[in-house]
Design an enzyme around this catalytic site. Structure first.
Site: not given
Length: 262
Positions: A7, A10-11, A111-113, A132, A135, A190
């Protein structure tokens, strides 16, 4: 077979047992952790997989990636040292009963989607709004017949916080881990203003997507399908019924692995 989701930050790794058709999530490694000390955390995880699964040399793996070039170089070299050949999957115009909604440039869909769409179509088998929350927050509409109607890409929570930190003088250093998640409220300082604003933006995008789904699915029933580390929290803030699948992307990779072995 080893399944790899490389990703943005991270993987993630999983194991598919072809005999039982079960997918086991093995773990995830933040990219920053292994790039800082070469690739030792990655190699440690892969060695554990190789030894525990009694893999032979020239074992195959299958994966998809939206990661940076440096990350991919580290991944490929570490896997090659262990004799693991990876078949990296690309987005297609049509595959496994799913038709890509990016009709002009189908390869531009991450490709992840795409893997999540394949996995959802195989698993859910009806109209689905896929949320999803990683990130980035990605939202996709998928018809029961496999037609992808398109989707949205929204900066994820940490990306929003980072953008404020980089673009302003006095708003640096806030991370997702600092946030106490008690639902939406007006910020009284804030810090709360920033974190609650990010929460409102993310949940607002999902709420708008749910509202639009009636039109996209012609007022037919649909499932809200959630994946990603932030997804369940966001959905509970909205008090919306949903189905959670932690292995949705890996289910898509498994379908591609079936084709490799056929």
């Amino acid at each position: 077979m080893l399944l790899i989701d490389a990703g943005n930050t991270r993987s993630k790794f999983a194991w598919w047992d072809a005999d039982t058709d079960k997918i086991e999530i093995l773990g995830a490694i933040p990219h920053q952790s292994w790039l800082n000390d070469l690739s030792q955390p990655l190699k440690d995880l892969l060695l554990e997989v190789v030894s525990s699964r009694q893999l032979e040399r020239e074992q195959q793996a299958i994966g998809c990636s939206v990661a940076a070039v440096q990350v991919m170089d580290t991944l490929n070299s570490s896997l090659a040292e262990l004799g693991i050949k990876v078949f990296w999957q690309k987005t297609r115009a049509q595959q496994a009963g799913v038709t890509n909604g990016y009709t002009k440039e189908p390869e531009r869909l991450g490709s992840d989607r795409w893997m999540a769409l394949l996995g959802c179509h195989e698993q859910v088998k009806q109209n689905a709004l896929i949320v999803d929350a990683g990130t980035a927050l990605t939202i996709d509409w998928l018809m029961a017949d496999g037609r992808h109607l398109g989707g949205w890409i929204v900066p994820g929570r940490q990306l929003m916080l980072n953008a404020l930190g980089q673009g302003t003088a006095n708003l640096k250093g806030i991370t997702v881990n600092d946030i106490e998640r008690d639902g939406l409220a007006a910020g009284l300082d804030t810090f709360d203003g920033i974190t609650q604003g990010a929460e409102a933006a993310l949940t607002g995008a999902i709420a708008q997507a749910i509202q639009l789904s009636g039109r996209y699915f012609s007022d037919q029933p649909f499932d809200v399908v959630v994946t990603g580390g932030d997804g369940e929290h966001l959905m509970r803030t909205l008090s919306v019924e949903f189905c959670r699948y932690d292995d949705l992307l890996f289910k898509g990779l498994r379908l591609c692995a079936d084709n490799l072995n056929s």
